[in-house]
Design a protein around this motif. Structure first.
Motif, PDB file in Angstrom:
ATOM      1  N   VAL A 174       0.867  -1.171   0.000  1.00  0.00           N
ATOM      2  CA  VAL A 174       0.000   0.000   0.000  1.00  0.00           C
ATOM      3  C   VAL A 174       0.909   1.227   0.000  1.00  0.00           C
ATOM      4  O   VAL A 174       2.000   1.192   0.561  1.00  0.00           O
ATOM      5  CB  VAL A 174      -0.957  -0.013   1.224  1.00  0.00           C
ATOM      6  N   PHE A 175       0.482   2.291  -0.657  1.00  0.00           N
ATOM      7  CA  PHE A 175       1.346   3.460  -0.795  1.00  0.00           C
ATOM      8  C   PHE A 175       0.494   4.722  -0.869  1.00  0.00           C
ATOM      9  O   PHE A 175      -0.749   4.659  -0.815  1.00  0.00           O
ATOM     10  CB  PHE A 175       2.235   3.338  -2.039  1.00  0.00           C
ATOM     11  N   ALA A 176       1.161   5.860  -1.008  1.00  0.00           N
ATOM     12  CA  ALA A 176       0.457   7.145  -1.080  1.00  0.00           C
ATOM     13  C   ALA A 176       0.911   7.933  -2.299  1.00  0.00           C
ATOM     14  O   ALA A 176       2.102   8.096  -2.538  1.00  0.00           O
ATOM     15  CB  ALA A 176       0.705   7.968   0.181  1.00  0.00           C
ATOM     16  N   PHE A 177      -0.066   8.421  -3.070  1.00  0.00           N
ATOM     17  CA  PHE A 177       0.206   9.429  -4.088  1.00  0.00           C
ATOM     18  C   PHE A 177       0.381  10.771  -3.391  1.00  0.00           C
ATOM     19  O   PHE A 177      -0.276  11.057  -2.386  1.00  0.00           O
ATOM     20  CB  PHE A 177      -0.972   9.568  -5.056  1.00  0.00           C
ATOM     21  N   ALA A 178       1.223  11.625  -3.940  1.00  0.00           N
ATOM     22  CA  ALA A 178       1.303  13.011  -3.487  1.00  0.00           C
ATOM     23  C   ALA A 178       0.087  13.753  -4.027  1.00  0.00           C
ATOM     24  O   ALA A 178      -0.151  13.774  -5.235  1.00  0.00           O
ATOM     25  CB  ALA A 178       2.584  13.666  -3.989  1.00  0.00           C
ATOM     26  N   GLY A 179      -0.707  14.329  -3.129  1.00  0.00           N
ATOM     27  CA  GLY A 179      -1.916  15.015  -3.549  1.00  0.00           C
ATOM     28  C   GLY A 179      -2.029  16.418  -2.995  1.00  0.00           C
ATOM     29  O   GLY A 179      -1.332  16.794  -2.043  1.00  0.00           O
ATOM     30  N   LEU A 180      -2.905  17.199  -3.599  1.00  0.00           N
ATOM     31  CA  LEU A 180      -3.296  18.514  -3.117  1.00  0.00           C
ATOM     32  C   LEU A 180      -4.803  18.510  -2.886  1.00  0.00           C
ATOM     33  O   LEU A 180      -5.538  17.789  -3.570  1.00  0.00           O
ATOM     34  CB  LEU A 180      -2.949  19.604  -4.140  1.00  0.00           C
ATOM     35  N   TRP A 181      -5.261  19.322  -1.933  1.00  0.00           N
ATOM     36  CA  TRP A 181      -6.691  19.339  -1.646  1.00  0.00           C
ATOM     37  C   TRP A 181      -7.175  20.761  -1.414  1.00  0.00           C
ATOM     38  O   TRP A 181      -6.396  21.674  -1.181  1.00  0.00           O
ATOM     39  CB  TRP A 181      -7.014  18.463  -0.428  1.00  0.00           C
ATOM     40  N   ASP A 182      -8.498  20.922  -1.474  1.00  0.00           N
ATOM     41  CA  ASP A 182      -9.087  22.226  -1.184  1.00  0.00           C
ATOM     42  C   ASP A 182     -10.525  22.026  -0.708  1.00  0.00           C
ATOM     43  O   ASP A 182     -11.111  20.952  -0.876  1.00  0.00           O
ATOM     44  CB  ASP A 182      -9.052  23.133  -2.415  1.00  0.00           C
ATOM     45  N   LYS A 183     -11.063  23.076  -0.118  1.00  0.00           N
ATOM     46  CA  LYS A 183     -12.442  23.098   0.374  1.00  0.00           C
ATOM     47  C   LYS A 183     -13.223  24.122  -0.426  1.00  0.00           C
ATOM     48  O   LYS A 183     -12.836  25.284  -0.515  1.00  0.00           O
ATOM     49  CB  LYS A 183     -12.459  23.455   1.864  1.00  0.00           C
ATOM     50  N   TRP A 184     -14.333  23.679  -1.025  1.00  0.00           N
ATOM     51  CA  TRP A 184     -15.208  24.562  -1.797  1.00  0.00           C
ATOM     52  C   TRP A 184     -16.536  24.683  -1.069  1.00  0.00           C
ATOM     53  O   TRP A 184     -17.133  23.683  -0.684  1.00  0.00           O
ATOM     54  CB  TRP A 184     -15.402  23.993  -3.196  1.00  0.00           C
ATOM     55  N   GLN A 185     -16.978  25.888  -0.862  1.00  0.00           N
ATOM     56  CA  GLN A 185     -18.219  26.119  -0.127  1.00  0.00           C
ATOM     57  C   GLN A 185     -19.320  26.546  -1.089  1.00  0.00           C
ATOM     58  O   GLN A 185     -19.304  27.648  -1.627  1.00  0.00           O
ATOM     59  CB  GLN A 185     -18.026  27.200   0.939  1.00  0.00           C
ATOM     60  N   GLY A 186     -20.266  25.657  -1.317  1.00  0.00           N
ATOM     61  CA  GLY A 186     -21.417  25.986  -2.152  1.00  0.00           C
ATOM     62  C   GLY A 186     -22.591  26.398  -1.295  1.00  0.00           C
ATOM     63  O   GLY A 186     -22.436  26.833  -0.149  1.00  0.00           O
ATOM     64  N   ASP A 187     -23.778  26.270  -1.849  1.00  0.00           N
ATOM     65  CA  ASP A 187     -24.992  26.632  -1.102  1.00  0.00           C
ATOM     66  C   ASP A 187     -25.311  25.621  -0.008  1.00  0.00           C
ATOM     67  O   ASP A 187     -25.960  25.956   0.976  1.00  0.00           O
ATOM     68  CB  ASP A 187     -26.186  26.746  -2.055  1.00  0.00           C
ATOM     69  N   ASN A 188     -24.845  24.404  -0.198  1.00  0.00           N
ATOM     70  CA  ASN A 188     -25.146  23.347   0.768  1.00  0.00           C
ATOM     71  C   ASN A 188     -23.912  23.052   1.620  1.00  0.00           C
ATOM     72  O   ASN A 188     -23.261  23.953   2.110  1.00  0.00           O
ATOM     73  CB  ASN A 188     -25.628  22.097   0.021  1.00  0.00           C
ATOM     74  N   ASN A 189     -23.591  21.799   1.810  1.00  0.00           N
ATOM     75  CA  ASN A 189     -22.441  21.426   2.632  1.00  0.00           C
ATOM     76  C   ASN A 189     -21.130  21.713   1.896  1.00  0.00           C
ATOM     77  O   ASN A 189     -21.086  21.730   0.665  1.00  0.00           O
ATOM     78  CB  ASN A 189     -22.510  19.940   2.986  1.00  0.00           C
ATOM     79  N   PRO A 190     -20.046  21.927   2.632  1.00  0.00           N
ATOM     80  CA  PRO A 190     -18.754  22.140   1.975  1.00  0.00           C
ATOM     81  C   PRO A 190     -18.316  20.898   1.214  1.00  0.00           C
ATOM     82  O   PRO A 190     -18.641  19.767   1.580  1.00  0.00           O
ATOM     83  CB  PRO A 190     -17.813  22.454   3.139  1.00  0.00           C
ATOM     84  N   LEU A 191     -17.578  21.109   0.148  1.00  0.00           N
ATOM     85  CA  LEU A 191     -17.089  20.024  -0.691  1.00  0.00           C
ATOM     86  C   LEU A 191     -15.570  19.976  -0.589  1.00  0.00           C
ATOM     87  O   LEU A 191     -14.888  20.956  -0.876  1.00  0.00           O
ATOM     88  CB  LEU A 191     -17.509  20.275  -2.151  1.00  0.00           C
ATOM     89  N   PHE A 192     -15.046  18.830  -0.159  1.00  0.00           N
ATOM     90  CA  PHE A 192     -13.605  18.626  -0.049  1.00  0.00           C
ATOM     91  C   PHE A 192     -13.149  17.790  -1.240  1.00  0.00           C
ATOM     92  O   PHE A 192     -13.671  16.698  -1.475  1.00  0.00           O
ATOM     93  CB  PHE A 192     -13.252  17.925   1.257  1.00  0.00           C
ATOM     94  N   THR A 193     -12.185  18.319  -1.987  1.00  0.00           N
ATOM     95  CA  THR A 193     -11.750  17.650  -3.212  1.00  0.00           C
ATOM     96  C   THR A 193     -10.221  17.569  -3.270  1.00  0.00           C
ATOM     97  O   THR A 193      -9.524  18.267  -2.526  1.00  0.00           O
ATOM     98  CB  THR A 193     -12.249  18.402  -4.458  1.00  0.00           C
ATOM     99  N   CYS A 194      -9.714  16.735  -4.163  1.00  0.00           N
ATOM    100  CA  CYS A 194      -8.263  16.554  -4.256  1.00  0.00           C
ATOM    101  C   CYS A 194      -7.837  16.251  -5.683  1.00  0.00           C
ATOM    102  O   CYS A 194      -8.659  15.915  -6.550  1.00  0.00           O
ATOM    103  CB  CYS A 194      -7.800  15.444  -3.314  1.00  0.00           C
TER     104      CYS A 194
END
Length: 221
Positions: free
Chosen positions: A124-144
């Motif tokens: 098992v391993f890890a990719f190097a990733g980046l993430w951010d939080k987007w706030q729409g009208d409903n719940n926040p969306l966490f993406t990568c």
């Protein structure tokens, strides 16, 4: 690039590999993880590790439309420090994206042959990733998004790009909350040595993201 991958390890193996204390309540192994799906990721908040799920396909916090995420599943490590979508994240929002293999499609004379690829000495391993939080009208969306680089000798016969797989001794440093400049992190990524990769051909069954079963990883002759 990296457009599909797998995570088949059991929960205990993942927790032990990354020092996760919390329960992974929503974890389900997958033979065919695709963009737009929730992916298991790890961040560090300055005090402890947090494992959870983010949607694969980066939606920057300033985006007007979350559909932009389908165009941002990968980020080029060579230029991420210059791009508005990634520069800030490279300085402050880095993550581990957990996997145990990935797929690439090798161009042949009359078809594209899917290949399963994985580090020779890692379960098992890890990719190097980046993430951010987007706030729409409903719940926040966490993406990568998954960072990629020029293919090494193990990958160049399959594709000219490859995801960055972090060596075990560099994972903690990658998600350390220390805020170096985006250019410093670019140089850090340039210095990453990739583990030896091996691969084998699999069925075009994996081409359909709806297919998520053992047939996706079975070798073909």
């Amino acid at each position: 690039m990296c457009g599909r991958y797998t995570l088949l390890a059991d929960e205990l193996a993942i927790k032990e590999a990354f020092g996760i204390q919390q329960s992974l309540d929503l974890y389900e192994p997958s033979y065919n993880i695709a963009p737009g799906q929730k992916v298991l990721s790890i961040i560090h908040d300055g005090r402890q590790l947090h494992a959870g799920y983010m949607k694969w396909g980066l939606v920057p916090s300033w985006a007007q439309d979350p559909k932009i995420g389908y165009k941002m599943i990968n980020a080029r490590s060579e230029t991420a420090h210059e791009k508005p979508s990634f520069k800030r994240l490279l300085s402050s929002k880095r993550c581990l994206i957990i996997a145990d293999s990935f797929y690439e499609w090798k161009k042949e004379v009359d078809k594209k042959q899917p290949m399963r690829i994985y580090p020779e000495n890692k379960k098992v391993f890890a990719f190097a990733g980046l993430w951010d939080k987007w706030q729409g009208d409903n719940n926040p969306l966490f993406t990568c998004t998954i960072l990629t680089k020029q293919a090494n000798q193990d990958m160049e016969e399959l594709h000219h790009r490859m995801p960055i797989i972090l060596p075990k001794d560099r994972e903690e440093e990658w998600i350390d909350p220390k805020s170096y400049s985006s250019e410093d992190w670019k140089h850090w990524l340039d210095d990453i040595d990739q583990d030896k990769l091996v691969h084998y051909p699999v069925s075009t069954h994996v081409n359909n993201a709806k297919n998520n079963d053992e047939k996706c990883i079975l070798p073909i002759v």
